[in-house]
Design an enzyme around this catalytic site. Structure first.
Site, PDB file in Angstrom:
ATOM      1  CB  SER A  41      29.267-116.719 -12.518  1.00 29.88           C
ATOM      2  OG  SER A  41      28.183-116.967 -13.387  1.00 29.88           O
ATOM      3  CG  HIS A  78      27.112-118.643  -8.865  1.00 28.97           C
ATOM      4  ND1 HIS A  78      26.460-118.644  -7.655  1.00 28.97           N
ATOM      5  CD2 HIS A  78      26.311-117.948  -9.722  1.00 28.97           C
ATOM      6  CE1 HIS A  78      25.329-117.972  -7.771  1.00 28.97           C
ATOM      7  NE2 HIS A  78      25.204-117.560  -9.014  1.00 28.97           N
ATOM      8  CG  ASP A 118      24.207-117.413 -12.625  1.00 27.25           C
ATOM      9  OD1 ASP A 118      23.676-117.145 -11.535  1.00 27.25           O
ATOM     10  OD2 ASP A 118      25.324-116.976 -12.965  1.00 27.25           O
ATOM     11  CG  MET A 132      19.323-117.469 -15.887  1.00 25.64           C
ATOM     12  SD  MET A 132      20.070-116.108 -16.808  1.00 25.64           S
ATOM     13  CE  MET A 132      21.450-115.708 -15.741  1.00 25.64           C
ATOM     14  CG  HIS A 171      21.127-117.803  -8.485  1.00 25.39           C
ATOM     15  ND1 HIS A 171      21.591-116.564  -8.891  1.00 25.39           N
ATOM     16  CD2 HIS A 171      19.860-117.577  -8.018  1.00 25.39           C
ATOM     17  CE1 HIS A 171      20.667-115.656  -8.666  1.00 25.39           C
ATOM     18  NE2 HIS A 171      19.608-116.256  -8.154  1.00 25.39           N
ATOM     19  CG  MET A 183      17.902-116.451 -11.259  1.00 23.39           C
ATOM     20  SD  MET A 183      19.189-115.538 -12.155  1.00 23.39           S
ATOM     21  CE  MET A 183      20.478-116.800 -12.205  1.00 23.39           C
ATOM     22  CG  MET A 201      20.312-111.245  -6.954  1.00 27.99           C
ATOM     23  SD  MET A 201      21.553-112.368  -7.635  1.00 27.99           S
ATOM     24  CE  MET A 201      21.683-111.753  -9.326  1.00 27.99           C
ATOM     25  CG  ASP A 224      25.315-113.440  -8.621  1.00 25.98           C
ATOM     26  OD1 ASP A 224      26.082-112.975  -9.482  1.00 25.98           O
ATOM     27  OD2 ASP A 224      24.527-114.377  -8.843  1.00 25.98           O
TER      28      ASP A 224
END
Length: 230
Positions: free
Chosen positions: A12, A37, A39, A41, A70, A72, A141, A177
């Site tokens: 990540s 990965h 993330d 957000m 991913h 979010m 998660m 994750d």
């Protein structure tokens, strides 16, 4: 005796050097990472803000393998096409991020990307039962989303085990994750995980200029995970 199933390691970049992302992605790829990965957000669905499509597009040339994005974000549908254009290979969304999650997953597939669904620690398996045949990846998660460096929530190991049974013969990868280390990787792999997202456990002790530590960390996580399959 058959060979153990492949275990994929997905560092990540939330734990990487933010001032040197391109070199960091190249370094972990050179040192044995299978996926990278990312993330994303939004400061609304989760209490943090990270990257947008422009960052992903800038990273894409530096990622040798799979770019695992991913999302979010809530609402998420308006961002699916921009992140697909930015070069994501996998787009993972949360069932809580859109009231019509079936349509979101259909859209990801229509965009030519692998479709993922992420389950927060408080989200049950009922969230995936009606959309299993639209999924390529299910991300369990093992921390609450929003920040890196959190402690592993052990109760989610049983969720992985139940999910593996629910998937059956479908070609769906289980990704885990949060809080993945050499100690926790064997637990989730024994329960049925295929893809391990690891942040600080990969990036600790090294840098883009000294990437050998990344290779050591990736190899240690993979070895610990594979030992659980013997």
């Amino acid at each position: 005796m058959s060979a153990p199933r492949p275990i994929l390691i997905a560092p990540s970049i939330l734990a990487a050097d933010f001032a040197n992302f391109g070199a960091e992605c190249r370094a972990v790829g050179d040192q044995g990472a299978d996926w990278v990965h990312v993330d994303v957000m939004d400061g609304h669905f989760v209490p943090n803000i990270t990257f947008g499509p422009a960052t992903c597009a800038a990273l894409r040339p530096h990622i040798r393998g799979v770019m695992d994005v991913h999302l979010m974000i809530a609402p998420v549908d308006g961002f699916l096409e921009p992140f697909a254009r930015a070069g994501a290979d996998v787009l993972t969304v949360h069932p809580e991020a859109n009231p019509h999650i079936h349509r979101s997953l259909q859209t990801i597939r229509t965009l030519g990307k692998k479709a993922g669904l992420a389950l927060n620690p408080g989200t049950g398996l009922d969230a995936v039962e009606q959309v299993l045949d639209l999924l390529d990846v299910i991300c369990v998660m093992t921390v609450n989303p929003g920040f890196g460096g959190q402690s592993f929530i052990a109760s989610q190991v049983d969720k992985v085990r139940k999910l593996r049974a629910l998937i059956g013969a479908r070609p769906i990868l289980i990704e885990v994750d949060g809080g993945i280390t050499v100690e926790t990787a064997p637990l989730v792999v024994a329960a049925g995980a295929d893809v391990l997202v690891a942040g600080s456990a990969v990036f600790k002790g090294g840098s883009a200029d000294r990437p050998q530590a990344y290779g050591h960390n990736i190899a240690a996580i993979r070895a610990a995970a594979l030992a659980a399959l013997v």
